[in-house]
Design a protein around this motif. Structure first.
Motif, PDB file in Angstrom:
ATOM      1  N   GLN A   1       0.830  -1.210   0.000  1.00 46.91           N
ATOM      2  CA  GLN A   1       0.000   0.000   0.000  1.00 46.91           C
ATOM      3  C   GLN A   1       0.865   1.260   0.000  1.00 46.91           C
ATOM      4  N   LEU A   2       1.904   1.258   0.821  1.00 48.13           N
ATOM      5  CA  LEU A   2       2.767   2.435   0.870  1.00 48.13           C
ATOM      6  C   LEU A   2       3.555   2.588  -0.423  1.00 48.13           C
ATOM      7  N   LEU A   3       3.976   1.469  -1.006  1.00 46.73           N
ATOM      8  CA  LEU A   3       4.659   1.520  -2.299  1.00 46.73           C
ATOM      9  C   LEU A   3       3.741   2.124  -3.361  1.00 46.73           C
ATOM     10  N   LEU A   4       2.480   1.736  -3.354  1.00 44.63           N
ATOM     11  CA  LEU A   4       1.495   2.288  -4.298  1.00 44.63           C
ATOM     12  C   LEU A   4       1.249   3.776  -4.043  1.00 44.63           C
ATOM     13  N   ALA A   5       1.303   4.172  -2.753  1.00 40.63           N
ATOM     14  CA  ALA A   5       1.136   5.584  -2.417  1.00 40.63           C
ATOM     15  C   ALA A   5       2.275   6.408  -3.017  1.00 40.63           C
ATOM     16  N   PHE A   6       3.508   5.916  -2.889  1.00 40.66           N
ATOM     17  CA  PHE A   6       4.651   6.596  -3.500  1.00 40.66           C
ATOM     18  C   PHE A   6       4.486   6.666  -5.022  1.00 40.66           C
ATOM     19  N   HIS A   7       4.062   5.539  -5.614  1.00 37.06           N
ATOM     20  CA  HIS A   7       3.911   5.494  -7.068  1.00 37.06           C
ATOM     21  C   HIS A   7       2.814   6.440  -7.546  1.00 37.06           C
ATOM     22  N   ALA A   8       1.727   6.518  -6.779  1.00 37.64           N
ATOM     23  CA  ALA A   8       0.618   7.399  -7.159  1.00 37.64           C
ATOM     24  C   ALA A   8       1.067   8.847  -7.267  1.00 37.64           C
ATOM     25  N   PHE A   9       2.042   9.245  -6.435  1.00 31.13           N
ATOM     26  CA  PHE A   9       2.510  10.632  -6.440  1.00 31.13           C
ATOM     27  C   PHE A   9       3.832  10.810  -7.191  1.00 31.13           C
ATOM     28  N   GLY A  10       4.173   9.800  -8.040  1.00 37.41           N
ATOM     29  CA  GLY A  10       5.266  10.024  -8.987  1.00 37.41           C
ATOM     30  C   GLY A  10       6.532   9.226  -8.798  1.00 37.41           C
ATOM     31  N   GLU A  11       6.670   8.495  -7.679  1.00 36.33           N
ATOM     32  CA  GLU A  11       7.882   7.712  -7.472  1.00 36.33           C
ATOM     33  C   GLU A  11       7.817   6.414  -8.275  1.00 36.33           C
ATOM     34  N   PRO A  12       8.921   5.998  -8.883  1.00 37.70           N
ATOM     35  CA  PRO A  12       8.919   4.734  -9.625  1.00 37.70           C
ATOM     36  C   PRO A  12       8.825   3.537  -8.677  1.00 37.70           C
ATOM     37  N   MET A  13       8.141   2.497  -9.097  1.00 40.74           N
ATOM     38  CA  MET A  13       8.001   1.292  -8.292  1.00 40.74           C
ATOM     39  C   MET A  13       9.199   0.378  -8.552  1.00 40.74           C
ATOM     40  N   THR A  14      10.021   0.185  -7.522  1.00 38.76           N
ATOM     41  CA  THR A  14      11.198  -0.680  -7.642  1.00 38.76           C
ATOM     42  C   THR A  14      11.274  -1.603  -6.433  1.00 38.76           C
ATOM     43  N   TRP A  15      11.972  -2.723  -6.610  1.00 43.33           N
ATOM     44  CA  TRP A  15      12.179  -3.635  -5.486  1.00 43.33           C
ATOM     45  C   TRP A  15      12.966  -2.951  -4.374  1.00 43.33           C
TER      46      TRP A  15
ATOM     47  N   LEU B   1      12.918   0.159  -3.440  1.00 44.90           N
ATOM     48  CA  LEU B   1      12.014   0.993  -2.648  1.00 44.90           C
ATOM     49  C   LEU B   1      11.143   0.122  -1.742  1.00 44.90           C
ATOM     50  N   PHE B   2      10.711  -1.024  -2.247  1.00 44.21           N
ATOM     51  CA  PHE B   2       9.891  -1.939  -1.447  1.00 44.21           C
ATOM     52  C   PHE B   2      10.668  -2.428  -0.232  1.00 44.21           C
ATOM     53  N   TRP B   3      11.929  -2.770  -0.428  1.00 41.47           N
ATOM     54  CA  TRP B   3      12.760  -3.223   0.695  1.00 41.47           C
ATOM     55  C   TRP B   3      13.005  -2.085   1.690  1.00 41.47           C
ATOM     56  N   LEU B   4      13.172  -0.858   1.176  1.00 43.52           N
ATOM     57  CA  LEU B   4      13.355   0.282   2.066  1.00 43.52           C
ATOM     58  C   LEU B   4      12.098   0.537   2.898  1.00 43.52           C
ATOM     59  N   ILE B   5      10.932   0.238   2.338  1.00 42.59           N
ATOM     60  CA  ILE B   5       9.681   0.383   3.085  1.00 42.59           C
ATOM     61  C   ILE B   5       9.656  -0.601   4.251  1.00 42.59           C
ATOM     62  N   TRP B   6      10.112  -1.844   4.027  1.00 37.02           N
ATOM     63  CA  TRP B   6      10.224  -2.807   5.134  1.00 37.02           C
ATOM     64  C   TRP B   6      11.117  -2.241   6.229  1.00 37.02           C
ATOM     65  N   LEU B   7      12.240  -1.648   5.805  1.00 35.60           N
ATOM     66  CA  LEU B   7      13.180  -1.070   6.762  1.00 35.60           C
ATOM     67  C   LEU B   7      12.570   0.127   7.479  1.00 35.60           C
TER      68      LEU B   7
END
Length: 258
Positions: free
Chosen positions: A207-221, A223-229
């Motif tokens: 969900q947070l990854l999609l929130a970043f993507h919705a506002f312009g951030e590229p979806m990458t693995w 970034l997903f791992w950084l969200i876990w962190l």
């Protein structure tokens, strides 16, 4: 009558909190945010349902483990009552408060103990995936430092599956013996809860990854791992107000910040 009054007070308290946070927003602040990918925002909203459904399944499993039979309406009402009281306590640890008033007194201690164990399961899931996020997003994989993250994961899992056996606490607290008895009669409870917690963590991280993507951030693995962190640091950091609830609900994270 007292219970109805308590529900009214809690609902008003949450409403007041949202009102004063909403007042902090200005039209200029809202104009600063531009949606680049509307579909990601829609999918983010849709995933709110499985997010809470997985949490509800944990609550349902708690009742099943304690062999408490009740109707669907009571299960749902007690679940959302727990969400409200959890929002008003640090790291959602007070979610048992809203739940127990729907059940007879003889069940309440066991409900509290298993709810706290389920909360611990979500915490352990955050640690496990957060450590993996640290490993995958850095160069630790290729170094001798990999031993330390794995040690943290193993230590966390060992504690989660054996914490009721710690003799020091069993001598100090009477309720500690009670939880050992409850867990002994529900051998698979913690494993089941941990699997649901890991799955739920993946959902709200997405969900947070999609929130970043919705506002312009590229979806990458990465970034997903950084969200876990990020969730790991958020959970471990001192939290006086809605800390864990915000980290697990990306829709409210931006809304409730200053």
């Amino acid at each position: 009558m007292n219970f109805k009054l308590l529900k009214i007070i809690l609902t008003l308290a949450v409403g007041i909190i949202f009102y004063f946070q909403f007042k902090k927003l200005s039209i200029n602040q809202l104009n600063d945010y531009k949606i680049h990918h509307f579909f990601s925002l829609v999918l983010l909203l849709v995933l709110t349902f499985p997010n809470y459904f997985l949490e509800y399944k944990k609550w349902e499993y708690i009742l099943q483990s304690l062999k408490i039979s009740t109707d669907k309406s009571t299960k749902i009402q007690s679940f959302f009552a727990g969400i409200i009281t959890g929002m008003l306590t640090p790291n959602m640890q007070g979610n048992f408060i809203g739940r127990i008033y729907y059940f007879q007194r003889r069940f309440r201690i066991s409900i509290v103990l298993l709810t706290l164990t389920a909360n611990l399961g979500q915490f352990i899931a955050t640690i496990v995936l957060g450590v993996f996020g640290l490993v995958l997003s850095s160069k630790i994989v290729a170094s001798n430092l990999l031993f330390f993250p794995l040690l943290i994961v193993l230590t966390s899992l060992l504690f989660y599956f054996n914490y009721e056996k710690i003799q020091f606490f069993s001598k100090q607290f009477k309720w500690y013996k009670r939880i050992a008895m409850v867990l002994q009669t529900n051998a698979r409870f913690r494993l089941h809860i941990l699997l649901l917690s890991l799955l739920r963590h993946l959902v709200f991280a997405l969900q947070l990854l999609l929130a970043f993507h919705a506002f312009g951030e590229p979806m990458t693995w990465h970034l997903f791992w950084l969200i876990w962190l990020f969730y790991l640091w958020t959970t471990l950091s001192p939290s006086l107000f809605l800390g864990n609830y915000l980290s697990e609900n990306p829709l409210l994270y931006w809304f409730l910040q200053d």
